[in-house]
Design a protein around this motif. Structure first.
Motif, mmCIF file in Angstrom:
data_model
loop_
_atom_site.group_PDB
_atom_site.id
_atom_site.type_symbol
_atom_site.label_atom_id
_atom_site.label_comp_id
_atom_site.label_asym_id
_atom_site.label_seq_id
_atom_site.Cartn_x
_atom_site.Cartn_y
_atom_site.Cartn_z
ATOM 1 N N GLU A 195 0.552 5.118 -9.494
ATOM 2 C CA GLU A 195 0.400 4.952 -10.944
ATOM 3 C C GLU A 195 1.306 3.785 -11.312
ATOM 4 O O GLU A 195 2.527 3.891 -11.203
ATOM 5 C CB GLU A 195 0.800 6.231 -11.679
ATOM 6 C CG GLU A 195 0.590 6.209 -13.173
ATOM 7 C CD GLU A 195 1.481 5.203 -13.871
ATOM 8 O OE1 GLU A 195 0.944 4.239 -14.469
ATOM 9 O OE2 GLU A 195 2.719 5.362 -13.792
ATOM 10 N N GLN B 298 5.312 8.550 -19.968
ATOM 11 C CA GLN B 298 4.157 7.908 -19.341
ATOM 12 C C GLN B 298 4.110 8.178 -17.844
ATOM 13 O O GLN B 298 3.027 8.341 -17.270
ATOM 14 C CB GLN B 298 4.182 6.408 -19.610
ATOM 15 C CG GLN B 298 3.923 6.039 -21.059
ATOM 16 C CD GLN B 298 3.988 4.539 -21.296
ATOM 17 O OE1 GLN B 298 4.220 3.751 -20.375
ATOM 18 N NE2 GLN B 298 3.794 4.147 -22.547
ATOM 19 N N THR C 174 2.410 11.703 -17.849
ATOM 20 C CA THR C 174 1.037 11.780 -18.366
ATOM 21 C C THR C 174 0.080 10.906 -17.552
ATOM 22 O O THR C 174 -1.052 11.313 -17.265
ATOM 23 C CB THR C 174 0.977 11.382 -19.842
ATOM 24 O OG1 THR C 174 1.520 10.062 -20.014
ATOM 25 C CG2 THR C 174 1.777 12.353 -20.702
ATOM 26 N N LEU C 175 0.515 9.708 -17.173
ATOM 27 C CA LEU C 175 -0.358 8.835 -16.400
ATOM 28 C C LEU C 175 -0.524 9.320 -14.965
ATOM 29 O O LEU C 175 -1.597 9.167 -14.367
ATOM 30 C CB LEU C 175 0.161 7.400 -16.430
ATOM 31 C CG LEU C 175 0.173 6.734 -17.816
ATOM 32 C CD1 LEU C 175 0.729 5.314 -17.736
ATOM 33 C CD2 LEU C 175 -1.219 6.729 -18.444
ATOM 34 N N ARG D 62 -0.582 12.435 -14.165
ATOM 35 C CA ARG D 62 -1.548 13.525 -14.321
ATOM 36 C C ARG D 62 -2.972 12.975 -14.307
ATOM 37 O O ARG D 62 -3.862 13.547 -13.672
ATOM 38 C CB ARG D 62 -1.265 14.261 -15.621
ATOM 39 C CG ARG D 62 -2.186 15.437 -15.900
ATOM 40 C CD ARG D 62 -1.840 16.064 -17.236
ATOM 41 N NE ARG D 62 -2.589 17.282 -17.486
ATOM 42 C CZ ARG D 62 -2.420 18.041 -18.550
ATOM 43 N NH1 ARG D 62 -1.531 17.701 -19.469
ATOM 44 N NH2 ARG D 62 -3.139 19.147 -18.716
ATOM 45 N N GLU D 63 -3.186 11.856 -14.990
ATOM 46 C CA GLU D 63 -4.511 11.238 -15.010
ATOM 47 C C GLU D 63 -4.921 10.761 -13.619
ATOM 48 O O GLU D 63 -6.085 10.923 -13.212
ATOM 49 C CB GLU D 63 -4.527 10.074 -16.000
ATOM 50 C CG GLU D 63 -4.366 10.499 -17.450
ATOM 51 C CD GLU D 63 -4.276 9.317 -18.401
ATOM 52 O OE1 GLU D 63 -4.476 8.171 -17.956
ATOM 53 O OE2 GLU D 63 -3.997 9.542 -19.597
ATOM 54 N N THR E 236 -5.988 13.744 -11.687
ATOM 55 C CA THR E 236 -7.289 14.221 -12.144
ATOM 56 C C THR E 236 -8.421 13.394 -11.539
ATOM 57 O O THR E 236 -9.426 13.940 -11.073
ATOM 58 C CB THR E 236 -7.363 14.180 -13.678
ATOM 59 O OG1 THR E 236 -6.363 15.052 -14.226
ATOM 60 C CG2 THR E 236 -8.729 14.627 -14.181
ATOM 61 N N VAL E 237 -8.242 12.077 -11.548
ATOM 62 C CA VAL E 237 -9.251 11.190 -10.953
ATOM 63 C C VAL E 237 -9.427 11.495 -9.467
ATOM 64 O O VAL E 237 -10.538 11.420 -8.926
ATOM 65 C CB VAL E 237 -8.854 9.714 -11.168
ATOM 66 C CG1 VAL E 237 -9.743 8.786 -10.349
ATOM 67 C CG2 VAL E 237 -8.936 9.356 -12.646
ATOM 68 N N THR F 270 -5.880 19.271 -9.409
ATOM 69 C CA THR F 270 -5.364 19.939 -10.606
ATOM 70 C C THR F 270 -4.238 20.875 -10.180
ATOM 71 O O THR F 270 -4.466 22.040 -9.852
ATOM 72 C CB THR F 270 -6.469 20.732 -11.326
ATOM 73 O OG1 THR F 270 -7.567 19.859 -11.621
ATOM 74 C CG2 THR F 270 -5.950 21.326 -12.636
ATOM 75 N N TRP G 237 3.251 18.380 -20.339
ATOM 76 C CA TRP G 237 2.391 19.019 -19.344
ATOM 77 C C TRP G 237 2.805 20.485 -19.188
ATOM 78 O O TRP G 237 3.239 20.931 -18.131
ATOM 79 C CB TRP G 237 2.521 18.290 -18.009
ATOM 80 C CG TRP G 237 1.380 18.497 -17.061
ATOM 81 C CD1 TRP G 237 0.281 19.306 -17.219
ATOM 82 C CD2 TRP G 237 1.239 17.874 -15.778
ATOM 83 N NE1 TRP G 237 -0.535 19.221 -16.142
ATOM 84 C CE2 TRP G 237 0.012 18.347 -15.234
ATOM 85 C CE3 TRP G 237 2.006 16.976 -15.045
ATOM 86 C CZ2 TRP G 237 -0.430 17.947 -13.985
ATOM 87 C CZ3 TRP G 237 1.559 16.572 -13.808
ATOM 88 C CH2 TRP G 237 0.346 17.047 -13.278
#
Length: 222
Positions: free
Chosen positions: A100, A108, A111-112, A114-115, A118-119, A123, A147
């Motif tokens: 990331e 960030q 949260t980033l 986590r993204e 997810t991609v 999870t 989160w």
């Protein structure tokens, strides 16, 4: 400036150690679904991530962080990129590491990351946050805010305060960072960035004393 001029007084050392001890969560580190190495100026973070990966504590590792805002020259291609390279050199396989590269702050980072997970179709229910020692509490408070669905464990390389000062080589820099992180622990809940943490009176007093002594370079700009 000479080494003696960069040294802190014994009183400042004691005040700083109070804050150092407070910043560490002292979580029991066990197996988790993923780990996130939070970007910083300290290669101790990816080195410790590699150690924990080799111990079998998690199958997937995310390194998060763009250019370091206070020392961009240290990792010119971004914190996460350099951290990944360091971890790979220490034996972590490339397919275990996700990147990331856009985060500019701790919120960030989380949260980033986590993204990114997810991609990748991941999870997690449990997350290990690996940071510098004095970032543990802020990382925890931030993660619980942004989160809340996951169980969070915080960890950092286990060093005594004086040993950490020696590894960094600049006592003043470390104390400025300790004070700045404590201010964020105090102020960020008011801004909605983190959950509130109880700050003991002696830690508050040490914080005020070090600010009075001029350790203010990492304080938030009003």
């Amino acid at each position: 400036m000479t080494d003696d001029e960069r040294a802190i007084t014994e009183d400042q050392r004691q005040q700083a150690k109070l804050i150092w001890d407070y910043h560490q969560m002292n979580h029991d580190v066990g197996p988790t679904d993923v780990a996130i190495g939070l970007g910083s100026h300290d290669l101790g973070v990816p080195a410790f991530c590699a150690e924990l990966y080799r111990a079998g504590l998690f199958p997937t590792l995310v390194f998060s962080g763009g250019s370091n805002p206070t020392a961009p020259e240290r990792f010119p291609r971004g914190e996460a990129v350099h951290f990944r390279e360091h971890a790979l050199a220490l034996g972590v396989p490339a397919d275990a590491v996700l990147l990331e590269t856009g985060a500019r702050n701790t919120g960030q980072n989380i949260t980033l990351s986590r993204e990114v997970l997810t991609v990748a179709g991941i999870t997690p229910k449990t997350v290990l946050l690996v940071s510098m020692p004095y970032m543990e509490r802020r990382a925890y408070a931030t993660a619980r805010k942004v989160w809340p669905e996951v169980d969070v464990i915080c960890a950092s390389v286990r060093l005594e305060f004086d040993d950490y000062l020696k590894t960094i080589g600049d006592e003043h820099l470390v104390v400025h960072q300790l004070v700045g992180d404590l201010q964020r622990v105090i102020e960020y809940p008011l801004l909605g960035f983190a959950i509130e943490q109880d700050v003991p009176k002696d830690v508050h007093a040490a914080y005020a004393s070090l600010i009075h002594d001029g350790f203010t370079s990492r304080l938030l700009v009003p």
